[in-house]
Design an enzyme around this catalytic site. Sequence first.
Site, PDB file in Angstrom:
ATOM      1  N   ARG A 262       0.590  -0.994   0.110  1.00  0.00           N
ATOM      2  CA  ARG A 262      -0.051  -0.136  -0.162  1.00  0.00           C
ATOM      3  C   ARG A 262       0.688   0.961   0.216  1.00  0.00           C
ATOM      4  O   ARG A 262       1.778   1.262   1.064  1.00  0.00           O
ATOM      5  CB  ARG A 262      -1.091   0.224   1.179  1.00  0.00           C
ATOM      6  CG  ARG A 262      -1.814  -1.179   0.793  1.00  0.00           C
ATOM      7  CD  ARG A 262      -3.010  -1.097   2.212  1.00  0.00           C
ATOM      8  NE  ARG A 262      -3.793  -1.767   1.890  1.00  0.00           N
ATOM      9  CZ  ARG A 262      -4.930  -2.714   3.103  1.00  0.00           C
ATOM     10  NH1 ARG A 262      -4.678  -1.965   4.005  1.00  0.00           N
ATOM     11  NH2 ARG A 262      -6.205  -3.253   3.258  1.00  0.00           N
ATOM     12  N   ARG A 391       0.650  -6.443  12.574  1.00  0.00           N
ATOM     13  CA  ARG A 391       0.333  -5.806  14.168  1.00  0.00           C
ATOM     14  C   ARG A 391      -0.421  -6.504  14.654  1.00  0.00           C
ATOM     15  O   ARG A 391      -0.362  -6.819  16.384  1.00  0.00           O
ATOM     16  CB  ARG A 391      -1.153  -5.020  13.485  1.00  0.00           C
ATOM     17  CG  ARG A 391      -1.411  -3.864  12.487  1.00  0.00           C
ATOM     18  CD  ARG A 391      -2.325  -2.850  12.161  1.00  0.00           C
ATOM     19  NE  ARG A 391      -2.055  -1.603  11.546  1.00  0.00           N
ATOM     20  CZ  ARG A 391      -2.845  -0.766  11.504  1.00  0.00           C
ATOM     21  NH1 ARG A 391      -4.498  -0.693  11.894  1.00  0.00           N
ATOM     22  NH2 ARG A 391      -3.089   0.251  10.840  1.00  0.00           N
TER      23      ARG A 391
END
Length: 430
Positions: A262, A391
């Site tokens: 991204r 994460r």
Amino acid sequence: MHDIRLIRDNPDAFDKAMARRGLSALSGEVLSLDENRRAAILAAETAQAEANKAAKSVGAAKASGDEAEFERLRALVGEKKAEIASLNEQAKELDGKLTDLLMGLPNIVADDVPDGEDEDDNVEINRWGNPRNFAFTPIEHYELPAVQDGLDFETAAKLSGSRFMVLSGAVARLHRALAQFMLDVHVNDNDLTETWTPVLVKEEMMYGTGQLPKFGEDSYQTTNGWWLVPTAEVPLTNIVNGATVEESYLPRRYVAHTQCFRSEAGSAGRDTAGMLRQHQFEKVEMVSITKPDESDAEHKHMTRCAEDILERLGLPYRTVVLCTGDIGFGAIRTHDIEVWLPGQNTYREISSISTCGDFQARRMNARMKPAEGGKPVFLHTLNGSGLAVGRTLIAVLENGQEQDGSVTLPEVLHPYLGGKTRITAEGQLA
């Protein structure tokens, strides 16, 4: 993409649905393009019929020796051909404008989605686990002594620039173990089909899942036209692109572990410390393809699949329903799962589980043939992280940190780490 027939039948309802998304009334513009397009098509068909009729009479006029009528009819056929070509070109241009307009409009959110402006208006629907009471002030993942040799942003910046990372040693092994653990749970316990997919896709695949045309700046395109996938949602969902499948084929539940890319356009200054927001990262992604009447139940099922991963890891989390101002472009309903990060003293998103209804299927022309017969109907598609690997690594490190700088690791990961139970303050598995 939206069903133009529904907009024709109830333009006010469509405008109200777009208003919940914060958009002004659009049905007038949509229907004007649609009406002009259909008028051009009808005029072309009428002209074609007239041309066909004149063409049949040309031979008769020639045979009868009526030279004047012959020339008139021949000229008429030529005129009609030019008129038809012009009208077809006009219809094509209007169709392109209508498609572009509809392609750029977000999905209609479900009635049960809460109205709101931003993440502050999201509604919590579930909470699990209690944040640990530390005898010391917890720190963020990148500050932990245990990761100082294994989490290298400086070298990554030299290699690639900002928002990249190099993992090594115990941290790299823990990262790999987390992905393997997630895949095993989803395949063995959740009955998902493990799938390996390309991370380079054709442009039409990005259109199919809604990344294009509106969000091109958020992704990377190669010089020969391929796109790097933002998540495995793109290749997994597009498996049914252009297909008409039997009802017995459904549901299809896929899971894939991939690199994701991204550009993070528009996020300058946000989450720049540590590895929370990167240009390149890994996800274990879930995608379901279902019958229309089963997608709501599948959404709940996929949410539980993601929540279960966190529960097995012993990581406190909360689940929220995104409001109309925070929900993604292609979703009709989204559940965000937020994991507790003691270093930040807050919950942070670790998974978004979205049901898209037939929105993506219309863009992909993906249909189901009903078992009882009848006209094929559009499929329903769903996607969600199960989970974002990086994460999850952050959450494991921060929730397991100890006062001496070491990290205690979740018990379910011990078999993936050769029986090791912690990372020492020196960065070694022990």
